[in-house]
Design a protein around this motif. Structure first.
Motif, PDB file in Angstrom:
ATOM      1  N   LEU A  93      -1.754   5.777  -9.237  1.00 16.29           N
ATOM      2  CA  LEU A  93      -0.801   5.646  -8.027  1.00 16.29           C
ATOM      3  C   LEU A  93      -0.469   7.258  -7.444  1.00 16.29           C
ATOM      4  N   ASN A  95       1.657   8.730  -5.472  1.00 15.07           N
ATOM      5  CA  ASN A  95       3.215   9.084  -5.356  1.00 15.07           C
ATOM      6  C   ASN A  95       3.891   8.617  -6.722  1.00 15.07           C
ATOM      7  N   SER A  96       3.266   8.117  -7.866  1.00 19.21           N
ATOM      8  CA  SER A  96       3.948   7.962  -9.101  1.00 19.21           C
ATOM      9  C   SER A  96       4.535   9.177  -9.544  1.00 19.21           C
ATOM     10  N   CYS A 114      -6.481   3.883   0.156  1.00 19.52           N
ATOM     11  CA  CYS A 114      -5.509   3.501   0.411  1.00 19.52           C
ATOM     12  C   CYS A 114      -5.245   2.390   1.085  1.00 19.52           C
ATOM     13  N   TYR A 116      -2.628  -0.541   3.419  1.00 20.40           N
ATOM     14  CA  TYR A 116      -1.391  -0.839   4.083  1.00 20.40           C
ATOM     15  C   TYR A 116      -1.858  -2.223   4.866  1.00 20.40           C
ATOM     16  N   GLN A 156       1.679   8.108   4.080  1.00 22.13           N
ATOM     17  CA  GLN A 156       2.747   7.802   3.123  1.00 22.13           C
ATOM     18  C   GLN A 156       3.908   7.476   4.061  1.00 22.13           C
ATOM     19  N   TYR A 160       1.798   3.393   3.648  1.00 24.00           N
ATOM     20  CA  TYR A 160       0.576   3.527   2.893  1.00 24.00           C
ATOM     21  C   TYR A 160       0.941   3.227   1.408  1.00 24.00           C
ATOM     22  N   SER A 161       0.362   2.496   0.556  1.00 26.74           N
ATOM     23  CA  SER A 161       0.028   2.762  -0.911  1.00 26.74           C
ATOM     24  C   SER A 161      -1.138   3.807  -1.130  1.00 26.74           C
TER      25      SER A 161
END
Length: 210
Positions: A93, A95-96, A114, A116, A156, A160-161
């Motif tokens: 991930l 943004n972990s 990505c 969403y 982000q 979005y992940s």
């Protein structure tokens, strides 16, 4: 650009397109991804059964639809992750806290996945350049090194992940060719729906002129 494999959107099979665009070839089909999803479902069922097959939780679980796929062609991140394990690849991930602590410049990575609202797509480096390989576009979109971090930050902000793909991607023609040359792109590829709408409008105008 012709050497870049780019699978366009068909139905809701964005997970398939995302994987194939990442790996640069027709590596996965809906049947193969469904098989992975069913295997994950069975593993989850067996874990739930450990609490007793007569328990209320187990019966509730059996009545729920699969969390790994649906009839539209959507597949979960678990399915994508297991599909990539076949190639010795793993997802982290973006943004972990663990990854952000490493403070790695995105430009030093090789690819991102990505997501969403059930739509998956790949951003990948081919040769020495980055490309947005979103299946909703008519073709690959060149992303400059200077714009990459901003592009990912914008995704982000839009909710979005994002996942970093770790490991050695299989060799492909586009990567080999783009190691030797750099491409330029004068116009951003249009979204598939926009292209179709313009075509219909053009036909309509031609018909009216007649």
């Amino acid at each position: 650009m012709e050497s870049i494999f780019h699978e366009k959107q068909a139905g809701s099979l964005s997970a398939q397109h995302c994987l194939n665009n990442l790996l640069q070839g027709e590596y996965f089909s809906p049947v193969e991804l469904s098989s992975i999803a069913h295997q994950l479902d069975e593993e989850e069922r067996m874990r739930m059964a450990e609490g007793g097959v007569t328990s209320e939780d187990y019966h509730t679980f059996l009545q729920q639809p699969s969390g790994n796929m649906d009839d539209s062609g959507f597949f979960s991140i678990q399915v994508i992750g297991n599909a990539l394990k076949v190639w010795g690849l793993e997802l982290i991930l973006f943004n972990s806290p663990e990854y952000q602590r490493l403070r790695i410049d995105p430009i030093n990575e090789r690819s991102f996945i990505c997501n969403y609202k059930e739509h998956w797509f790949t951003v990948r480096k081919l040769g020495k350049q980055w490309f947005n390989l979103n299946s909703l576009l008519m073709g690959p979109e060149l992303v400059s090194d200077a714009y990459l971090a901003l592009f990912l930050a914008q995704l982000q902000q839009e909710g979005y992940s994002m996942f970093v793909v770790k490991g050695d991607l299989p060799d492909c023609e586009a990567d080999q060719l783009l190691q030797m040359i750099r491409v330029q792109q004068m116009h951003r590829p249009k979204p598939i729906g926009e292209e179709l709408a313009q075509l219909k409008e053009s036909i309509k105008q031609t018909w009216n002129e007649c």
